[in-house]
Design an enzyme around this catalytic site. Sequence first.
Site, mmCIF file in Angstrom:
data_model
loop_
_atom_site.group_PDB
_atom_site.id
_atom_site.type_symbol
_atom_site.label_atom_id
_atom_site.label_comp_id
_atom_site.label_asym_id
_atom_site.label_seq_id
_atom_site.Cartn_x
_atom_site.Cartn_y
_atom_site.Cartn_z
ATOM 1 N N TRP A 103 0.829 -1.218 0.000
ATOM 2 C CA TRP A 103 0.000 0.000 0.000
ATOM 3 C C TRP A 103 0.856 1.257 0.000
ATOM 4 O O TRP A 103 0.482 2.269 -0.597
ATOM 5 C CB TRP A 103 -0.987 -0.014 1.164
ATOM 6 C CG TRP A 103 -2.012 -1.088 0.981
ATOM 7 C CD1 TRP A 103 -2.168 -2.204 1.745
ATOM 8 C CD2 TRP A 103 -2.997 -1.178 -0.061
ATOM 9 N NE1 TRP A 103 -3.188 -2.979 1.247
ATOM 10 C CE2 TRP A 103 -3.716 -2.382 0.141
ATOM 11 C CE3 TRP A 103 -3.345 -0.372 -1.150
ATOM 12 C CZ2 TRP A 103 -4.761 -2.795 -0.702
ATOM 13 C CZ3 TRP A 103 -4.381 -0.777 -1.980
ATOM 14 C CH2 TRP A 103 -5.075 -1.968 -1.758
ATOM 15 N N ASP A 173 -1.498 6.267 6.800
ATOM 16 C CA ASP A 173 -2.559 5.355 6.377
ATOM 17 C C ASP A 173 -2.738 4.307 7.477
ATOM 18 O O ASP A 173 -1.868 3.471 7.686
ATOM 19 C CB ASP A 173 -2.154 4.693 5.049
ATOM 20 C CG ASP A 173 -3.193 3.688 4.543
ATOM 21 O OD1 ASP A 173 -4.151 3.394 5.269
ATOM 22 O OD2 ASP A 173 -3.017 3.201 3.403
ATOM 23 N N LYS A 197 -11.945 -2.350 6.776
ATOM 24 C CA LYS A 197 -11.101 -3.307 7.473
ATOM 25 C C LYS A 197 -11.564 -3.416 8.931
ATOM 26 O O LYS A 197 -11.983 -4.455 9.369
ATOM 27 C CB LYS A 197 -9.630 -2.883 7.434
ATOM 28 C CG LYS A 197 -9.108 -2.494 6.042
ATOM 29 C CD LYS A 197 -8.964 -3.667 5.111
ATOM 30 C CE LYS A 197 -8.790 -3.299 3.646
ATOM 31 N NZ LYS A 197 -7.670 -2.473 3.308
#
Length: 362
Positions: A103, A173, A197
């Site tokens: 990511w 993040d 998530k």
Amino acid sequence: MTNRVYNFSAGPAAIPLPVLERAQAEMLSVNGIGMSVMEISHRSAHFEGILAGAEQGLRDVLNVPDNFRILFLQGGASLQFSMIPINFLAPDQTADYVITGFWGRKALAEARRCGNINVIYNSAEGGYKSTPQQGELNFTKDARYVHYVANETIEGVEFQYDIDGGGIPVVCDMSSNILSKPIDWNNYALIYNGAQKNIGPSGVAVVFIREDMLERIPTGLHSLLDYRNIAANDSMANTPNTWAIYMIGLVCDWLKEQGGVTAMQTRNAEKAAVLYNAIDTSDGYFTGHADRSVRSMMNVSFHLPNAELDEKFCSQAESNGLDGLRGHRSLGGVRASIYNAFPREGVTALVDFMQDFSQKNG
Ligand SMILES: *Cc1c(COP(=O)(O)O)cnc(C)c1O
């Protein structure tokens, strides 16, 4: 009720059963108004209350300071990869990026479209198993911000500390570990996450942004890509994802009943320890991906002696009510995501299955 399986999906991921049941009970008439939350105007007083409730819920469980705004956006965490540099990085300016996995690389690729990027740490050579020590990070003088990913969801690599930007705004993040433990807000200028998530359903991203950051945004940005505009419109610059915001409120209520994020942290550590212990005591049959010191409490990535066994393991697990264990296509292997909503009994069931499988397929 239909039988529910143990759901190890990385995202969209398991939602607490009591939350799903409450949503079910309120599906046809939320707060007794005779309409579903999905059927009412986002401008109605009904929805205003739901939005305010979701925001307050997040403020309460995460102790969010008053000088942070909470924004609900669409486009997932991925759009934030773009919005952050669009708002904070001009072509002649530099931002620092710390790369510890998949990511982080995605975020980097988008930021490069906007300005100069200095990658101040990259664990690619080691196969994305590590995080840097704070002392290894040499920030660019005048960097507009430093970006990192607190928990790399695919590799299962999690920072064990908050990066200190030493005056440079820290942007993080936290898609896959937000709400898993308390946050020390002093360290951050902007924290973002996709909700699917550990917060709620997909389709909404939550951005926590320190107010002074809003003043740095240039004028003339497209209005839906402009944090300042979204903040000025209280996340209603256009129609928000009303359903997902409602669900966030329910998840926060559930978290409070559970004792909040501190209680979650303890439980998450216990769950993860059971699973990592099964890996470490398997005589090398199972191999964890991350370096031991940076193992994720949320995503446990490991592999078996070969790819064929990885596949056999995942498909047999599925037949045994252990779903969603296949590793991400970029890494392969097995990944068990054990977010807040994932029950401890599911971890024990997986460990039993691992022991049984390794004996039969040794
Ligand atoms: C899942 C994930 C993303 C991407 O989220 P989308 O909402 O699908 O855009 C970004 N960062 C991390 C750490 C993730 O786990």
